[in-house]
Motif scaffolding. Structure first.
Motif, PDB file in Angstrom:
ATOM      1  N   THR A 526       0.823  -1.207   0.000  1.00 16.43           N
ATOM      2  CA  THR A 526       0.000   0.000   0.000  1.00 16.43           C
ATOM      3  C   THR A 526       0.858   1.258   0.000  1.00 16.43           C
ATOM      4  N   SER A 527       2.003   1.190   0.654  1.00 15.29           N
ATOM      5  CA  SER A 527       2.922   2.338   0.604  1.00 15.29           C
ATOM      6  C   SER A 527       3.353   2.598  -0.828  1.00 15.29           C
ATOM      7  N   GLN A 528       3.652   1.522  -1.548  1.00 15.65           N
ATOM      8  CA  GLN A 528       4.024   1.645  -2.962  1.00 15.65           C
ATOM      9  C   GLN A 528       2.836   2.164  -3.770  1.00 15.65           C
ATOM     10  N   PHE A 529       1.637   1.696  -3.406  1.00 19.66           N
ATOM     11  CA  PHE A 529       0.425   2.115  -4.116  1.00 19.66           C
ATOM     12  C   PHE A 529       0.253   3.626  -4.044  1.00 19.66           C
ATOM     13  N   PHE A 530       0.364   4.174  -2.834  1.00 18.79           N
ATOM     14  CA  PHE A 530       0.131   5.601  -2.688  1.00 18.79           C
ATOM     15  C   PHE A 530       1.303   6.430  -3.187  1.00 18.79           C
ATOM     16  N   GLU A 531       2.493   5.855  -3.141  1.00 19.17           N
ATOM     17  CA  GLU A 531       3.655   6.571  -3.664  1.00 19.17           C
ATOM     18  C   GLU A 531       3.549   6.751  -5.172  1.00 19.17           C
ATOM     19  N   ASN A 532       2.960   5.762  -5.849  1.00 20.46           N
ATOM     20  CA  ASN A 532       2.874   5.792  -7.304  1.00 20.46           C
ATOM     21  C   ASN A 532       1.499   6.208  -7.811  1.00 20.46           C
ATOM     22  N   SER A 533       0.667   6.734  -6.935  1.00 20.61           N
ATOM     23  CA  SER A 533      -0.702   7.064  -7.322  1.00 20.61           C
ATOM     24  C   SER A 533      -1.004   8.517  -7.008  1.00 20.61           C
ATOM     25  N   SER A 534      -1.938   9.100  -7.754  1.00 25.42           N
ATOM     26  CA  SER A 534      -2.363  10.470  -7.491  1.00 25.42           C
ATOM     27  C   SER A 534      -3.449  10.528  -6.432  1.00 25.42           C
ATOM     28  N   ASP A 535      -3.934   9.336  -5.991  1.00 27.02           N
ATOM     29  CA  ASP A 535      -4.958   9.318  -4.941  1.00 27.02           C
ATOM     30  C   ASP A 535      -4.422   9.955  -3.667  1.00 27.02           C
ATOM     31  N   LYS A 536      -5.305  10.601  -2.933  1.00 29.16           N
ATOM     32  CA  LYS A 536      -4.900  11.311  -1.724  1.00 29.16           C
ATOM     33  C   LYS A 536      -5.166  10.502  -0.457  1.00 29.16           C
ATOM     34  N   TYR A 537      -5.590   9.236  -0.632  1.00 27.12           N
ATOM     35  CA  TYR A 537      -5.839   8.402   0.540  1.00 27.12           C
ATOM     36  C   TYR A 537      -4.540   8.190   1.321  1.00 27.12           C
ATOM     37  N   GLN A 538      -4.678   8.059   2.604  1.00 31.61           N
ATOM     38  CA  GLN A 538      -3.542   7.701   3.440  1.00 31.61           C
ATOM     39  C   GLN A 538      -3.623   6.205   3.754  1.00 31.61           C
ATOM     40  N   VAL A 539      -2.448   5.571   3.832  1.00 39.22           N
ATOM     41  CA  VAL A 539      -2.418   4.128   4.052  1.00 39.22           C
ATOM     42  C   VAL A 539      -3.167   3.744   5.324  1.00 39.22           C
ATOM     43  N   HIS A 540      -2.936   4.482   6.400  1.00 34.22           N
ATOM     44  CA  HIS A 540      -3.544   4.073   7.668  1.00 34.22           C
ATOM     45  C   HIS A 540      -5.047   4.239   7.675  1.00 34.22           C
ATOM     46  N   GLU A 541      -5.599   5.089   6.816  1.00 38.41           N
ATOM     47  CA  GLU A 541      -7.045   5.248   6.756  1.00 38.41           C
ATOM     48  C   GLU A 541      -7.708   3.982   6.227  1.00 38.41           C
ATOM     49  N   ILE A 542      -7.052   3.318   5.301  1.00 40.65           N
ATOM     50  CA  ILE A 542      -7.592   2.067   4.760  1.00 40.65           C
ATOM     51  C   ILE A 542      -7.295   0.910   5.707  1.00 40.65           C
ATOM     52  N   MET A 543      -6.119   0.918   6.310  1.00 34.21           N
ATOM     53  CA  MET A 543      -5.699  -0.240   7.094  1.00 34.21           C
ATOM     54  C   MET A 543      -6.304  -0.274   8.484  1.00 34.21           C
ATOM     55  N   ASN A 544      -7.064   0.754   8.881  1.00 37.35           N
ATOM     56  CA  ASN A 544      -7.546   0.808  10.252  1.00 37.35           C
ATOM     57  C   ASN A 544      -9.033   1.108  10.345  1.00 37.35           C
ATOM     58  N   LYS A 545      -9.812   0.476   9.483  1.00 36.88           N
ATOM     59  CA  LYS A 545     -11.261   0.597   9.576  1.00 36.88           C
ATOM     60  C   LYS A 545     -11.726  -0.013  10.901  1.00 36.88           C
ATOM     61  N   CYS A 546     -12.730   0.581  11.474  1.00 36.98           N
ATOM     62  CA  CYS A 546     -13.224   0.087  12.762  1.00 36.98           C
ATOM     63  C   CYS A 546     -14.749   0.096  12.753  1.00 36.98           C
TER      64      CYS A 546
END
Length: 753
Positions: A526-546
């Motif tokens: 996911t770090s690679q995903f956001f590094e290579n993507s124009s999306d503004k999502y943060q990794v921890h926002e996806i990885m920490n749904k509650c």
């Protein structure tokens, strides 16, 4: 492969007698091949008087240099290894396990002689100690022997050494100390350590994990720590160093990847050893300047230096052991050892230990002969394995050779069984009965080429992780939605352990490490995903749904069993975000403070619900364990993803010792909050936290017998004497939570690409 080709790869008698029984008499050609398998050795002659260390002022001044003839040897080896790039790794390992000439030795030992904790490493060490004077003969007169084992997990060198001592020096008083990357430090990566803790668990007082509790020998403070502990033992006459680094993604540069580890292992060994002692160091190849200098240092520090590849080390890998005998002593080397400690950082910054001109040409020439010899061994093995792949006509030949290798091992090393289990370090039966949540293999799937391709493709990697999760089946195994436990009152052995703060969790004693490895892979992907993507999502926002609705479900479950005041501590999403955003230590301690604020307000008979309190670290699990001592019983609630609850029923004001200890831990954590160097990592020993299993194992399975069972509103409750069942409950929750959480994360990420 035809008959003529077979004869070029095996003794003639193998090709002509394939249909005969394995137990036929050994021919001269067979004897030659077997002897050759067990005699892969090289000894540095050291005939020249010029073999002495250069002036200390010349150390770490020069940039890295190259010996071009060694580079040519490296290229030849890498060309042979590159032929394996497109082979599926699992299939190739299965094939080479079958073709491994010494492959039946381990089976023979395990099934007929039953040594304690026997592994491939056990066999390799036994070959070495029987082939060289690794254990100085003077211990027979001294009647004592001290050894230190670096990068030792899981501990097979130690049990192998004990077997040797029991057979050859039965009256010697032996003491040992070991260190390794700590399997109980959750900041250690699963790819960097061996996480099998079965032997460690039973011998924990003999292990040291350094100043910072990580066990990382590449930290100079940890080296100094183990050197000081070794001094308390008395004179140490053997140091072993069996460390390695995962090089699967850089097979052509294996030596460069591991060279710094060998450097730190050598610093530790030369500062620990007494005069006349031995040092056993595992390396791979010796083509680069750092390794050339290190070997020259060892040749000047010891009277004898040898290379040896045991028969039980797979022929197709680069593994080789450097056996250094008769140490000249720390005092002789003191100026150079001080310099090595001062310049540890430069080992990784392009500076080399010695100038090329300061190393005698005679040494370089001997090293060329040595490197060529072991390169030829490996290349020959790789080529043979490729040629035999898928060829059933070689089956008899291989089995015949395996039979002969077993016979040679037993006869040459005069192997005997130790019948008295009291002479073993732990005891083979106790180790066999010991359960471990950490026994997940370092599996690699697909070929090297496939792995590189997937590494460069986020989508392919996510799809692979999704498939892994689908086949990983974990469910809530208990009969009811709340698993009740009542802990027996016993004397808790409080033990505050401090060390390097854990800011990102990579491993855990309390969760399947297969799942945690997937978690780590998702983080990286996911770090690679956001590094290579124009999306503004943060990794921890996806990885920490509650699941915010979970609290109401927990309340409903808990209230059906409670008759008095219920206090609630809800761990919010910020803590779960911290597990992936490098702030775990601060968030973990803040969650503990929130719990203690509520605990200190409770009245007798009150109840407590902890909702969403993570249970991956020894610190957090230890806190929960201690809290059980303040209540009549606790209940683990069937989780949904990572948002689960633990209910504590009937607060007891009488256990003042536990309450005072928890408050003292709180004060200690507050004092350390601003430190980046130290943090409280545990409040109980891992052996107490996971249960002292010695007397609690059933005869036919690995689960402890509970003290008794009783009913709570038709719900079964276990009353237990130690932490083993408690640990099982925590692990059950973590596995269910982690599996469901990761599945949702991967499902969310795949469409985004």
């Amino acid at each position: 492969m035809n008959e003529k080709e077979l004869e070029t790869h095996f003794p003639t008698s193998f090709a002509t007698n394939r249909t005969k029984c394995y137990e036929t008499s050994t021919s001269e050609n067979e004897l030659y091949e077997i002897t050759r398998l067990f005699e892969k050795k090289f000894s540095f002659s050291k005939n020249s008087a010029s073999w002495c260390l250069p002036n200390v002022d010349l150390m770490f001044v020069n940039d890295i240099w190259k010996v071009m003839k060694l580079q040519t040897i490296k290229e030849e080896l890498n060309n042979a290894k590159s032929q394996l790039n497109d082979f599926d790794l699992e299939d190739w390992h299965r094939h080479t396990n079958f073709t491994n000439k010494a492959g039946d030795i381990l089976w023979k030992l395990r099934n007929e002689f039953e040594p304690e904790f026997v592994t491939q490493a056990w066999c390799k060490f036994y070959e070495i100690v029987m082939s060289f004077s690794l254990v100085p003969s003077q211990i027979g007169e001294l009647k004592y022997f001290n050894s230190v084992h670096l990068c030792e997990a899981p501990g097979a060198f130690i049990t192998s050494l004990n077997h040797f001592l029991q057979l050859h020096y039965p009256g010697v008083n032996w003491h040992w100390k070991a260190t390794t990357l700590n399997p109980y430090y959750e900041g250690n990566s699963l790819t960097s350590m061996i996480n099998d803790d079965r032997f460690i668990f039973h011998t924990l007082p003999c292990w040291t994990f350094g100043y910072d509790y990580t066990g990382d020998i590449k930290n100079l403070s940890n080296i100094n720590h183990i050197v000081e502990e070794a001094k308390q033992m008395g004179e140490v006459l053997l140091v072993t160093a069996d460390g390695s680094v995962d090089c699967h993604d850089k097979p052509a540069e294996q030596e460069g990847v591991v060279s710094s580890l060998h450097y730190y292992e050598t610093i530790a060994a030369l500062n620990i050893l007494g005069v006349g002692g031995s040092f056993l160091l595992k390396i791979f190849t010796a083509y680069e300047a750092q390794t050339v200098c290190l070997l020259y240092l060892l040749c000047c520090a010891f009277y004898q230096v040898n290379f040896f590849k045991p028969a039980t080390s797979k022929e197709g890998n680069s593994e080789v052991y450097v056996i250094c005998l008769k140490y000249k002593g720390k005092d002789v080397l003191d100026p150079w050892l001080r310099k090595m400690k001062d310049f540890t950082g430069l080992q990784d910054e392009g500076k080399v230990m010695f100038p090329f001109e300061s190393i005698p040409q005679e040494f370089i020439e001997e090293l060329l002969i040595c490197s060529t010899r072991f390169k030829d061994f490996q290349v020959e093995a790789i080529k043979k394995n490729i040629q035999m792949l898928g060829d059933p006509s070689v089956n008899y030949i291989i089995k015949r050779f395996k039979y002969l290798a077993v016979q040679h091992f037993m006869k040459h090393y005069k192997f005997k069984k130790i019948s008295d289990e009291s002479k073993e370090v732990v005891g083979k039966h106790k180790l066999k009965e010991t359960m471990s949540q950490n026994l997940d293999p370092h599996a690699r799937k697909g070929s090297y080429s496939d792995r590189i391709q997937k590494k460069n493709s986020v989508v392919k990697k996510l799809l692979e992780l999704h498939e892994e999760l689908q086949v990983f089946n974990v469910t809530w195994t208990y009969k009811h939605d709340i698993k009740w436990l009542k802990m027996q009152s016993s004397q808790l052995e409080f033990n505050v352990i401090s060390g390097k703060p854990i800011n990102i969790i990579h491993s855990s004693k309390f969760c399947s490490n297969h799942l945690l490895k997937i978690w780590d892979d998702i983080r990286e992907t996911t770090s690679q995903f956001f590094e290579n993507s124009s999306d503004k999502y943060q990794v921890h926002e996806i990885m920490n749904k509650c699941s915010t609705e979970r609290l109401s479900q927990d309340l409903k479950q808990a209230n059906s069993f409670l008759t008095s005041n219920l206090n609630i501590v809800r761990i919010n999403n910020d803590y779960w975000s911290s597990l992936n955003s490098n702030t775990n230590n601060l968030a973990e301690k803040q969650a503990f403070f929130d719990v203690m604020t509520t605990i200190n307000k409770l009245q007798k008979g009150d109840n407590l619900l902890l909702s969403g309190y993570p249970l991956l670290t020894q610190f957090n699990v230890g806190i929960i364990y201690l809290l059980t001592g303040l209540f009549e019983k606790i209940g683990f609630i069937n989780p949904v993803k990572h948002d689960y609850g633990i209910v504590f029923v009937g607060f007891q004001c009488s256990n003042v010792d536990v309450l005072n200890f928890l408050n003292s831990v709180k004060e200690m954590c507050i004092r350390n909050m601003k430190s980046s160097e130290i943090s409280v990592l545990a409040v109980l020993n891992i052996t107490q936290l996971c249960g002292k299993m010695d007397n609690s194992l059933k005869k036919n399975n690995h689960f402890p017998t509970p003290k008794r069972k009783c009913s709570t509103n038709d719900h079964e409750m276990e009353e237990i004497e130690n932490g083993y069942t408690f640990c099982q409950c925590v692990t059950e929750i973590n596995n269910v939570c982690m599996k469901e959480q990761l599945s949702e994360i991967v499902s969310d990420l795949i469409p985004k690409r």
